[in-house]
Design a protein around this motif. Structure first.
Motif, mmCIF file in Angstrom:
data_model
loop_
_atom_site.group_PDB
_atom_site.id
_atom_site.type_symbol
_atom_site.label_atom_id
_atom_site.label_comp_id
_atom_site.label_asym_id
_atom_site.label_seq_id
_atom_site.Cartn_x
_atom_site.Cartn_y
_atom_site.Cartn_z
ATOM 1 N N ARG A 223 0.746 -1.263 -0.086
ATOM 2 C CA ARG A 223 -0.057 0.018 -0.090
ATOM 3 C C ARG A 223 0.893 1.309 -0.015
ATOM 4 N NH1 ARG A 223 -3.175 -3.313 3.460
ATOM 5 N NH2 ARG A 223 -1.934 -2.514 5.186
ATOM 6 N N GLN A 224 1.913 1.095 0.946
ATOM 7 C CA GLN A 224 2.678 2.445 0.952
ATOM 8 C C GLN A 224 3.523 2.590 -0.484
ATOM 9 O OE1 GLN A 224 6.247 1.987 3.272
ATOM 10 N NE2 GLN A 224 5.989 4.150 4.082
ATOM 11 N N VAL A 225 4.108 1.643 -1.007
ATOM 12 C CA VAL A 225 4.747 1.716 -2.342
ATOM 13 C C VAL A 225 3.737 2.357 -3.254
ATOM 14 C CG1 VAL A 225 5.914 0.372 -4.058
ATOM 15 C CG2 VAL A 225 6.664 0.019 -1.858
ATOM 16 N N GLY A 226 2.608 1.578 -3.411
ATOM 17 C CA GLY A 226 1.350 2.092 -4.261
ATOM 18 C C GLY A 226 1.198 3.471 -4.148
ATOM 19 N N ARG A 227 1.046 3.935 -2.886
ATOM 20 C CA ARG A 227 0.808 5.488 -2.588
ATOM 21 C C ARG A 227 1.897 6.324 -3.385
ATOM 22 N NH1 ARG A 227 -1.534 3.795 2.420
ATOM 23 N NH2 ARG A 227 0.499 4.211 3.243
ATOM 24 N N ARG A 228 3.036 5.759 -2.985
ATOM 25 C CA ARG A 228 4.267 6.489 -3.388
ATOM 26 C C ARG A 228 4.489 6.650 -4.826
ATOM 27 N NH1 ARG A 228 9.069 4.681 0.904
ATOM 28 N NH2 ARG A 228 8.243 5.753 2.856
ATOM 29 N N ALA A 229 4.202 5.596 -5.622
ATOM 30 C CA ALA A 229 4.085 5.402 -7.251
ATOM 31 C C ALA A 229 3.092 6.294 -7.683
ATOM 32 C CB ALA A 229 3.966 4.038 -7.399
ATOM 33 N N ALA A 230 2.059 6.520 -7.164
ATOM 34 C CA ALA A 230 0.812 7.233 -7.506
ATOM 35 C C ALA A 230 1.142 8.693 -7.550
ATOM 36 C CB ALA A 230 -0.577 6.912 -6.948
ATOM 37 N N VAL A 231 1.571 8.998 -6.495
ATOM 38 C CA VAL A 231 2.187 10.368 -6.168
ATOM 39 C C VAL A 231 3.385 10.753 -6.998
ATOM 40 C CG1 VAL A 231 3.478 11.987 -4.627
ATOM 41 C CG2 VAL A 231 1.685 10.751 -3.550
ATOM 42 N N GLY A 232 4.199 10.097 -7.462
ATOM 43 C CA GLY A 232 5.270 10.151 -8.479
ATOM 44 C C GLY A 232 4.825 10.190 -9.838
ATOM 45 N N VAL A 233 3.865 9.390 -10.120
ATOM 46 C CA VAL A 233 3.204 9.585 -11.489
ATOM 47 C C VAL A 233 2.489 10.797 -11.612
ATOM 48 C CG1 VAL A 233 1.596 8.395 -12.958
ATOM 49 C CG2 VAL A 233 3.328 7.063 -11.933
ATOM 50 N N ALA A 234 1.920 11.086 -10.523
ATOM 51 C CA ALA A 234 1.082 12.626 -10.732
ATOM 52 C C ALA A 234 2.048 13.571 -10.836
ATOM 53 C CB ALA A 234 -0.023 12.548 -9.422
ATOM 54 N N VAL A 235 3.118 13.595 -9.848
ATOM 55 C CA VAL A 235 3.906 14.865 -10.136
ATOM 56 C C VAL A 235 4.528 14.846 -11.419
ATOM 57 C CG1 VAL A 235 6.276 15.720 -9.218
ATOM 58 C CG2 VAL A 235 4.348 14.758 -7.672
ATOM 59 N N LEU A 236 4.972 13.784 -11.981
ATOM 60 C CA LEU A 236 5.282 13.630 -13.421
ATOM 61 C C LEU A 236 4.691 14.179 -14.301
ATOM 62 C CD1 LEU A 236 7.936 12.972 -15.119
ATOM 63 C CD2 LEU A 236 6.850 10.817 -15.336
ATOM 64 N N VAL A 237 3.116 13.758 -14.258
ATOM 65 C CA VAL A 237 2.128 14.330 -15.169
ATOM 66 C C VAL A 237 1.924 15.674 -15.168
ATOM 67 C CG1 VAL A 237 -0.297 13.812 -15.882
ATOM 68 C CG2 VAL A 237 0.978 12.029 -15.429
ATOM 69 N N VAL A 238 1.883 16.107 -14.057
ATOM 70 C CA VAL A 238 1.723 17.793 -13.792
ATOM 71 C C VAL A 238 2.926 18.313 -14.418
ATOM 72 C CG1 VAL A 238 1.487 19.517 -12.282
ATOM 73 C CG2 VAL A 238 0.337 17.604 -11.674
ATOM 74 N N ALA A 239 4.233 17.930 -14.194
ATOM 75 C CA ALA A 239 5.592 18.660 -14.598
ATOM 76 C C ALA A 239 5.451 18.733 -16.199
ATOM 77 C CB ALA A 239 6.591 18.053 -14.105
ATOM 78 N N VAL A 240 5.114 17.502 -16.759
ATOM 79 C CA VAL A 240 4.859 17.329 -18.381
ATOM 80 C C VAL A 240 3.820 18.305 -18.870
ATOM 81 C CG1 VAL A 240 4.388 15.705 -20.285
ATOM 82 C CG2 VAL A 240 5.985 15.227 -18.219
ATOM 83 N N ALA A 241 2.723 18.347 -18.070
ATOM 84 C CA ALA A 241 1.539 19.224 -18.483
ATOM 85 C C ALA A 241 2.079 20.751 -18.606
ATOM 86 C CB ALA A 241 0.382 19.002 -17.565
ATOM 87 N N VAL A 242 2.676 21.050 -17.171
ATOM 88 C CA VAL A 242 3.182 22.488 -17.249
ATOM 89 C C VAL A 242 4.154 22.935 -18.371
ATOM 90 C CG1 VAL A 242 4.467 23.752 -15.795
ATOM 91 C CG2 VAL A 242 2.707 22.581 -14.803
ATOM 92 N N LEU A 243 4.893 21.800 -18.701
ATOM 93 C CA LEU A 243 6.015 22.245 -19.617
ATOM 94 C C LEU A 243 5.384 22.448 -20.941
ATOM 95 C CD1 LEU A 243 9.018 19.900 -18.584
ATOM 96 C CD2 LEU A 243 8.896 22.370 -18.637
ATOM 97 N N ALA A 244 4.276 21.432 -21.297
ATOM 98 C CA ALA A 244 3.665 21.452 -22.426
ATOM 99 C C ALA A 244 2.961 22.838 -22.610
ATOM 100 C CB ALA A 244 2.589 20.355 -22.704
ATOM 101 N N VAL A 245 2.274 23.227 -21.599
ATOM 102 C CA VAL A 245 1.327 24.650 -21.640
ATOM 103 C C VAL A 245 2.366 26.010 -21.862
ATOM 104 C CG1 VAL A 245 -0.020 26.163 -20.319
ATOM 105 C CG2 VAL A 245 -0.602 23.590 -20.434
ATOM 106 N N THR A 246 3.294 25.531 -21.431
ATOM 107 C CA THR A 246 4.376 26.753 -21.323
ATOM 108 C C THR A 246 5.287 26.666 -22.648
ATOM 109 O OG1 THR A 246 6.047 25.772 -19.963
ATOM 110 C CG2 THR A 246 4.352 27.292 -18.977
#
Length: 492
Positions: A223-246
Motif C-alpha cells: 500500500r505504501q509503495v502504491g501510494r508513493r508510485a501514484a504520487v510520483g506519477v502524478a507529479v510527473l504528469v503535472v510537470a509534463v503538462a506544465v512544460l507542454a502548456v508553457t
C-alpha cells in the motif's frame, strides 16, 4: 535462495557448466544483438535526411539524444533490480523485460517520427532495466557459493555479450544503412524475439533459480509503495503538462533533465550510504576512498561511451569507408569495441596473474586506464591536425583509437567491479554495484551536453581537449594513490 535450490554440481552439460547457463548465454547474446544493433544505426537514423528514411535532426542534438538514451538505460537497472527483488522475481522480470525490449524495437519498424522514437526508447529503457541486471544475477544463482566453476561461468556468459555486440553492426547495421532503417530495427526486434524463445524453452533448466522475489513486499508495504508510485506519477504528469502548456516541452529540455538526473542520482546514493547508521567507521573510510575511483570511472566512460555518438559520426562523415577495395557501412566500426574486448580481455587477465603481488594497486590501474582512455581521444585529433577536417581520414585512426581505449578499459572496468565488491559496506552490497553502473550513467549525462560541442570546425580542439582532460584525471589519480590506499581499510 537456499542452498537446496541451486542447480546440481553434477550438471555439466554446457561446456562443463549447468545447462541453464546455455539458456542465459543465448538470451543475453540475442538481447545484446538487439541493443547494439539498434545502437549501430540509431545516430544515423536521427540525423539522416527524411527523404532517406531518417528523422532529419541536427547532428549535435542527435548525438545528445544517443547519450541520454544510454544514461537512462544505465539508470534503469536500479528500478529493475528493486522490482525483481520485491515484486516479480528475477525470472519474470527477465521475461517482461525482454518483451518490452522487443516491443520497443517494433515501435521503430514503421515510420512514426519522433513520437515513435520516444515510445521506443521508453520501452527499451524499462525493458533493459528489468532484463540486464537480473539475467546476470540468474547466472550467479546457478552455482553454490563454493562452486569453483562460478568465475568461469561468468566468463562464458560475457563471451555471449560480446558475441552479440560483435554480430549486430554487421547484420543490423548493413540492413539499416543499405536498405532501410525500419528494416534494421525490425531485425533487432527479431533478435530479441529469438532470445525470448530460447529463454521460454529453456526456463526449466534453471531449476528454481530466481523463481520468487528474494524480499517480497508485505501487505502494508504494498500500500505504501502504491501510494508513493501514484504520487510520483502524478507529479510527473503535472510537470509534463506544465512544460507542454508553457512551450518548454522540447527535446533539449529532455536532454537537460536527464543530464542533471544522471549526475545527481549517484551523488545522492553516495551521501545516503555515508550517512547511514548501518555504515561503520571502517566502511565509511572505504566509501571515501571509493569516491575518487568512482569519479575516475566517470571520466573514463565519458570517452568510452562516445563510440555510439561522436565516433559513430566521425566514422560516417569523416572516414574513408573504402577498405582493401571494399566499401563498408560506417556502422561496422562499432564492432571494433567487442572485437578488441574479446582479444584483450584474456591478455590482461593473464598479465595480472603473471604479475601477482607485483601488479599495480587498484588506484594505479585506474590511473593507467584514464591515461589510455584520454590518449585514445588525443589520437583522434591527428587526422584533422595532419590533413585538415575537409579530407577523409584513414579508417586506421579509428581502429587504433578503439584498441587504445579498450586497453584502458581492461585496466579500469573489471578492476572497478572488483573494487566495488571489496569496498562496499555490508548493508549495501547490491546497491553498491548499482552505484558502479551509475558511473556510466553519469558519464552519458555529461556527454549529452559535451557531444553537442562536436562539429567539423571544433573537431581537433574537441578531441584534444576532452582527451587531455581525461589524461589529467589519470595524473591526479596517480598522485592520489597513497591517500586512497590509506583509506581502503586494508583492502588491496
Amino acid at each position: 535462495m537456499s542452498e537446496q535450490t541451486k542447480v546440481s554440481p553434477d550438471d555439466r552439460a554446457f561446456f562443463g557448466h549447468p545447462r541453464g547457463l546455455a539458456t542465459l548465454f543465448f538470451l543475453e547474446m540475442w538481447e545484446r544483438f538487439s541493443y547494439y544493433g539498434m545502437s549501430a544505426i540509431l545516430l544515423y537514423y536521427l540525423y539522416d535526411r527524411t527523404s532517406d528514411g531518417g528523422l532529419g535532426m541536427d547532428k549535435p542534438t542527435s548525438s545528445a539524444l544517443v547519450s541520454i538514451y544510454g544514461a537512462l538505460v544505465f539508470m534503469s537497472g536500479i528500478f529493475g533490480g528493486w522490482l525483481a527483488d520485491r515484486v516479480l522475481g528475477m525470472r519474470r522480470a527477465v521475461l517482461v523485460g525482454g518483451l518490452l525490449i522487443m516491443c520497443g524495437h517494433l515501435a521503430l519498424t514503421v515510420p512514426g517520427g519522433l513520437p515513435a522514437l520516444l515510445v521506443s526508447m521508453l520501452l527499451i529503457v524499462v525493458g533493459t532495466g528489468l532484463l540486464k541486471p537480473n539475467v546476470s544475477s540468474l547466472v550467479g544463482e546457478l552455482y553454490s557459493p563454493t562452486d569453483h566453476r562460478r568465475d568461469a561461468g561468468f566468463s562464458l556468459f560475457y563471451m555471449g555479450i560480446n558475441l552479440g555486440a560483435f554480430l549486430a553492426p554487421y547484420l543490423v547495421g548493413t540492413l539499416g544503412q543499405q536498405i532501410g532503417y525500419h528494416l534494421g530495427f525490425g531485425l533487432a526486434a527479431m533478435g530479441m524475439a529469438v532470445g525470448l524463445v530460447v529463454y521460454a524453452r529453456g526456463r526449466a533448466r534453471l531449476g528454481q533459480a530466481g523463481d520468487a522475489p528474494t524480499n517480497p513486499l508485505r501487505a502494508g508495504e504494498r500500500r505504501q509503495v502504491g501510494r508513493r508510485a501514484a504520487v510520483g506519477v502524478a507529479v510527473l504528469v503535472v510537470a509534463v503538462a506544465v512544460l507542454a502548456v508553457t512551450g518548454s516541452l522540447t527535446v533539449q529540455a529532455l536532454i537537460n533533465a536527464v543530464s542533471v538526473l544522471a549526475v545527481l542520482l549517484p551523488a545522492a546514493y553516495l551521501v545516503m550510504m555515508l550517512r547511514s547508521p548501518h555504515t561503520d567507521a571502517v566502511e565509511r573510510s572505504r566509501l571515501i576512498a571509493y569516491i575518487p575511483l568512482f569519479l575516475g570511472a566517470v571520466c573514463y566512460w565519458v570517452v568510452n561511451e562516445q563510440s555510439g555518438s561522436v565516433l559513430a559520426q566521425f566514422a560516417d562523415t569523416r572516414t574513408d569507408l573504402e577498405i582493401l577495395g571494399f566499401a563498408v557501412p560506417s556502422s561496422w566500426f562499432q564492432s571494433l569495441n567487442p572485437i578488441a574486448t574479446l582479444v584483450l580481455a584474456p591478455t590482461f587477465a593473464w598479465l595480472w596473474i603473471r604479475l601477482g603481488d607485483r601488479q599495480p594497486a587498484t588506484p594505479r590501474k585506474f590511473a593507467i586506464g584514464l591515461l589510455l582512455g584520454g590518449a585514445s581521444f588525443v589520437l583522434m585529433a591527428g587526422p584533422g591536425l595532419l590533413h585538415g577536417v575537409d579530407a577523409l581520414a584513414s579508417p586506421w585512426w579509428l581502429v587504433a583509437s578503439y584498441f587504445v581505449v579498450i586497453c584502458g578499459s581492461m585496466c579500469l572496468s573489471p578492476v572497478g567491479l572488483s573494487a566495488t565488491t571489496k569496498l562496499a559496506p555490508r548493508a549495501f552490497l547490491a546497491q553498491m554495484m548499482s552505484l558502479w553502473f551509475l558511473a556510466s550513467a553519469a558519464a552519458e549525462g555529461i556527454n549529452a551536453q559535451l557531444v553537442q560541442l562536436y562539429r567539423p570546425e571544433t573537431e581537433v580542439g574537441y578531441f584534444a581537449g576532452v582527451g587531455a582532460a581525461v589524461m589529467a584525471a589519470g595524473v591526479v589519480m596517480h598522485l592520489m594513490t597513497p591517500w586512497v590506499q590509506r583509506r581502503m581499510g586494508g583492502v588491496r
